[in-house]
Write a protein that holds these residues in place. Structure first.
Motif, PDB file in Angstrom:
ATOM      1  N   LEU A   1       0.832  -1.201   0.000  1.00 24.05           N
ATOM      2  CA  LEU A   1       0.000   0.000   0.000  1.00 24.05           C
ATOM      3  C   LEU A   1       0.870   1.256   0.000  1.00 24.05           C
ATOM      4  CD1 LEU A   1      -2.999   0.786   0.043  1.00 24.05           C
ATOM      5  CD2 LEU A   1      -2.827   0.996   2.523  1.00 24.05           C
TER       6      LEU A   1
ATOM      7  N   HIS B   1       0.662   4.367  -2.613  1.00 26.68           N
ATOM      8  CA  HIS B   1       0.432   5.739  -2.159  1.00 26.68           C
ATOM      9  C   HIS B   1       1.496   6.710  -2.666  1.00 26.68           C
ATOM     10  CE1 HIS B   1      -2.377   4.745   1.472  1.00 26.68           C
ATOM     11  NE2 HIS B   1      -2.961   4.645   0.303  1.00 26.68           N
ATOM     12  N   GLU B   2       2.660   6.181  -3.020  1.00 25.73           N
ATOM     13  CA  GLU B   2       3.745   7.059  -3.467  1.00 25.73           C
ATOM     14  C   GLU B   2       3.367   7.858  -4.708  1.00 25.73           C
ATOM     15  OE1 GLU B   2       7.097   4.585  -4.154  1.00 25.73           O
ATOM     16  OE2 GLU B   2       7.432   4.124  -2.024  1.00 25.73           O
TER      17      GLU B   2
ATOM     18  N   LEU C   1      -0.034   8.451  -6.391  1.00 24.99           N
ATOM     19  CA  LEU C   1      -1.475   8.440  -6.634  1.00 24.99           C
ATOM     20  C   LEU C   1      -1.874   9.374  -7.769  1.00 24.99           C
ATOM     21  CD1 LEU C   1      -3.134   8.324  -3.093  1.00 24.99           C
ATOM     22  CD2 LEU C   1      -3.121   6.534  -4.828  1.00 24.99           C
TER      23      LEU C   1
ATOM     24  N   GLN D   1      -8.204  -0.155   0.850  1.00 26.20           N
ATOM     25  CA  GLN D   1      -7.479   0.987   1.409  1.00 26.20           C
ATOM     26  C   GLN D   1      -6.898   1.880   0.311  1.00 26.20           C
ATOM     27  OE1 GLN D   1      -5.167   0.442   4.942  1.00 26.20           O
ATOM     28  NE2 GLN D   1      -6.326  -1.368   5.592  1.00 26.20           N
ATOM     29  N   LEU D   2      -6.582   1.315  -0.858  1.00 22.22           N
ATOM     30  CA  LEU D   2      -6.185   2.147  -1.987  1.00 22.22           C
ATOM     31  C   LEU D   2      -7.371   2.994  -2.441  1.00 22.22           C
ATOM     32  CD1 LEU D   2      -4.356   3.074  -4.323  1.00 22.22           C
ATOM     33  CD2 LEU D   2      -5.069   1.012  -5.584  1.00 22.22           C
TER      34      LEU D   2
ATOM     35  N   ALA E   1      -8.006   5.966  -0.221  1.00 22.62           N
ATOM     36  CA  ALA E   1      -7.119   7.104  -0.485  1.00 22.62           C
ATOM     37  C   ALA E   1      -7.538   7.862  -1.737  1.00 22.62           C
ATOM     38  CB  ALA E   1      -5.681   6.602  -0.621  1.00 22.62           C
TER      39      ALA E   1
END
Length: 745
Positions: A218, A222-223, A225, A247-248, A251
């Protein structure tokens, strides 16, 4: 009123028409002009031959190859605003890449009601709310006692009532409108799909804690997006890939964007929807073939307008326009269901890659058994390779135990060691999954006296024996006929079923374990709406039971009480003629094995086979899918097969064998002469009969093109399709071109 400073209206509209012809058609603008002006993406009613059809304007021009006076005018403009630009771009790319008609591509990518000319607007729910309490002697209601009663009823519901509830009380719509006109009632509309506004608090329930591997995966996602970032999430079955997806998406939605999740089967949609809707407070919509036409248009419009932040759908959902694209996820990316095998032969996973790159958003491909194409891209660094090696249950995935079928008696396809293992598992209070990838009672019916077999009259295939209801059925052309009382060849009454299907195995297990429930799950038993979900709901209660099913059970279902999986016959797919057969069979075996031991108890997997010494099967059993995939990639490289080379397959079919073969020979001769000068890297193999040459009383011939560079292969495909469209002989043959075929049959 038109803007005097705007450019003059175009004299010619280039329209994509739903026809197999790979060209656009020129029309003159009609009397009505859309408020936004003529531009690409406007749907129009146009005369085409003797009928009226719905086309899409693709370009505007001032000239045509024909004199303007010969062009027919557009009958009617259907849109006030054009269809989304990104949707039009994706359809145009799809038509070019898969060598398909643009008009037919646009037609297939639209919901049915939009193809028929309906406005791009979802259905709405009317609501009626009382505004004020009138005076008792209000003159507006003195002569309208029913309106006064209606108003009194509405005042008892401060949040208002929908139209259906009002009509159910015996009032009329005219009475409601009369109260609106008197300013005593207010009318409002809310969309049926995704009507709820985005919630301030995004989550309805907290996210689950992640283990170290999940958290690292994850973190990588997140790095980036805000950029195209293709990742392969390679996780063993039960390792928590779905929690990473959730969870992706959290975000992405928190940034005000939309996420598209593709799943391979409609059967997975209800459980996936339930999990996502319980996690998020924002609207989650579904798009799949089980929806009605109205429901599909409602969902499509909700996503296109941006009201629905989360979209979950099967293959065709890749064509859903996103107002604010944020991420695309493809679950079980290896699954063959993402490839369309009729008409527009696209692959939704590959289009997801192209679409994510076009939007500049993250792409996540998830699988426990990734396709060799995705592993190839991960190995070359085109995809970031993220691994999940630990199961949430803390039990390691069950290893495959090979059971030798040779020389052993069978009951319903099961040998004694498998039956004993089933008995022990049921006595321990657990559940058993018996996997047999063949529906029906038996693969065919045979005469024990003369050897007659129940062949299909229309195909080079045997007819399958069914008991519920009794019949012989061909699973290729769907032809059905009664079970004969005697052999049609010699008259003997000694007719016996050969082999086992799900029905026979279900019957055998019911006789062996009469006190245990047996649930059969295949295409025949789940035809009724919600039948699959209802059966799985019973299974999830946890009582000891037996599940007998086909590959429908192998795909993503969480069955926490199953601790034993028995594969009745692993050989059926391992030795097929297609070069992908071993890859697909290994994926299926690992996926079905992954249903065992997903909760508190470890799992066990028994695989019955006639070839326990097969090197590929032993490699899979002893070292797992990753080791087999590595060896298969090495074999593909040596044999110049995909993913190291690109394929396109021309399929020809005709009621007369020689007609299809003659056209194939003529096409191959033309193509080899052209390729010698223009595409020397491309090879043309064939024509040859298809693996099943006769199907539905038509003969099938195919021509295979292969090349190491896509550009040359696509140039050869374009040359071939142009030649076929001009050829008089091709009008007597049904033909199709499959770019990147997933099966050579």
């Amino acid at each position: 009123m038109p803007n005097p400073n705007s450019s003059p209206p175009p004299r010619v509209l280039r329209v994509a028409v739903p026809t197999p012809l790979r060209r656009l058609f020129d029309y003159r603008p009609g009397r009505d002009t859309p408020p936004c002006g003529w531009q690409p993406g406007i749907r129009v009613h146009i005369p085409f031959g003797r009928r009226q059809v719905v086309g899409v304007v693709v370009a505007c021009a001032d000239r045509s190859e024909l004199p303007l006076e010969q062009l027919k005018p557009v009958t009617r403009c259907l849109d006030s605003e054009p269809l989304p630009e990104d949707w039009l771009w994706l359809c145009s790319f799809t038509a070019r890449y898969y060598q398909h008609s643009l008009g037919d591509t646009l037609h297939q990518a639209l919901p049915v009601l939009l193809r028929q000319g309906r406005p791009l607007a979802g259905r709405v729910r009317e609501r009626w709310q009382a505004l004020a309490k009138p005076d008792e002697d209000d003159p507006r209601l003195k002569r309208a006692p029913r309106q006064a009663e209606l108003l009194a009823m509405l005042r008892q519901h401060p949040h208002g009532l929908p139209t259906q509830a009002v009509l159910a009380q015996g009032y009329s719509r005219e009475q409601l409108l009369a109260l609106v006109e008197k300013r005593l009632v207010e009318r409002s509309e809310t969309p049926l799909a995704a009507a709820e506004p985005a919630a301030e608090k995004l989550l309805a329930e907290p996210a689950l804690p992640l283990n170290r591997e999940q958290a690292e995966a994850l973190g990588v996602l997140h790095e980036r997006l805000d950029a195209f970032h293709p990742c392969l999430l390679h996780g063993v079955t039960g390792s928590g890939k779905t929690e990473v997806y959730l969870q992706l998406i959290e975000a992405v939605v928190a940034k005000g964007r939309q996420a598209l999740l593709l799943v391979p089967e409609i059967g997975l949609t209800p459980q996936t929807l339930a999990r996502f809707r319980s996690r998020f407070r924002v609207p989650v919509v579904a798009l799949h073939s089980g929806l009605t036409d109205n429901e599909r248009l409602d969902a499509w419009e909700a996503v296109a307008s941006g009201r629905a932040p989360i979209v979950i759908g099967t293959r065709s959902a890749i064509f859903t326009p996103l107002a604010r694209p944020g991420a695309i996820i493809v679950d079980e990316e290896h699954d063959g269901s993402f490839k369309q095998h009729e008409g527009l032969r696209y692959h939704a996973r590959d289009l997801a890659v192209v679409r994510a790159q076009h939007h500049g958003i993250p792409l996540l491909l998830g699988s426990a058994t990734p396709s060799l194409e995705s592993l190839y891209h991960a190995g070359r660094g085109n995809y970031r390779h993220l691994r999940l090696t630990r199961r949430a249950s803390r039990h390691a995935p069950a290893r495959l135990e090979l059971l030798d079928l040779r020389g052993r008696p069978r009951q319903g396809g099961l040998i004694p060691p498998a039956i004993e293992a089933i008995r022990e598992t049921l006595e321990a209070g657990h559940q058993v999954l018996v996997f047999i990838n063949r529906r029906g009672f038996a693969p065919t019916l045979a005469c024990h006296a003369c050897g007659w077999l129940a062949d299909c009259d229309s195909c080079d295939a045997r007819m399958t024996l069914h008991r519920q209801p009794p019949m012989l059925a061909c699973h290729h052309c769907d032809k059905r006929r009664p079970v004969p009382d005697a052999c049609p060849s010699c008259g003997s009454a000694d007719l016996r079923p050969l082999g086992s299907g799900t029905e026979r195995t279900e019957e055998t297990l019911g006789a062996l374990f009469p006190k245990v429930a047996v649930h059969r799950i295949d295409r025949d038993s789940t035809r009724r709406k919600d039948a699959l979900e209802q059966t799985l709901a019973q299974v999830r209660r946890g009582e000891p039971c037996l599940l007998v099913g086909t590959q429908m059970l192998a795909k993503g279902h969480h069955l926490p009480h199953v601790t034993l999986v028995v594969v009745v016959n692993a050989d059926a797919g391992l030795y097929a003629s297609d070069f992908r057969a071993l890859e697909h069979s290994a994926q299926l075996l690992v996926q079905v094995a992954g249903r065992a031991g997903r909760a508190a108890h470890p799992g066990r997997v028994l695989v019955q086979t006639l070839h326990t010494d097969d090197p590929h099967l032993r490699l899979l059993a002893e070292h797992g899918y990753d080791a087999l995939a590595e060896q298969l990639l090495a074999e593909r490289r040596a044999a110049a097969l995909p993913p190291y080379r690109f394929f396109a397959l021309l399929r020809l079919e005709s009621p007369r064998e020689e007609t299809a073969s003659a056209l194939g020979r003529e096409a191959a001769t033309m193509l080899r002469g052209w390729m010698h000068e223009h595409a020397p890297d491309v090879n043309c193999l064939g024509p040859v009969p298809a693996p099943m040459e006769r199907r539905q009383n038509r003969y099938h011939v195919q021509l295979l093109l292969s090349g190491s560079r896509r550009s040359q292969l696509h140039a050869a495909c374009a040359r071939l399709t142009a030649w076929l469209e001009r050829s008089p002989e091709a009008r007597r043959v049904r033909w199709s071109l499959d770019v990147d075929p997933q099966a050579l049959g």
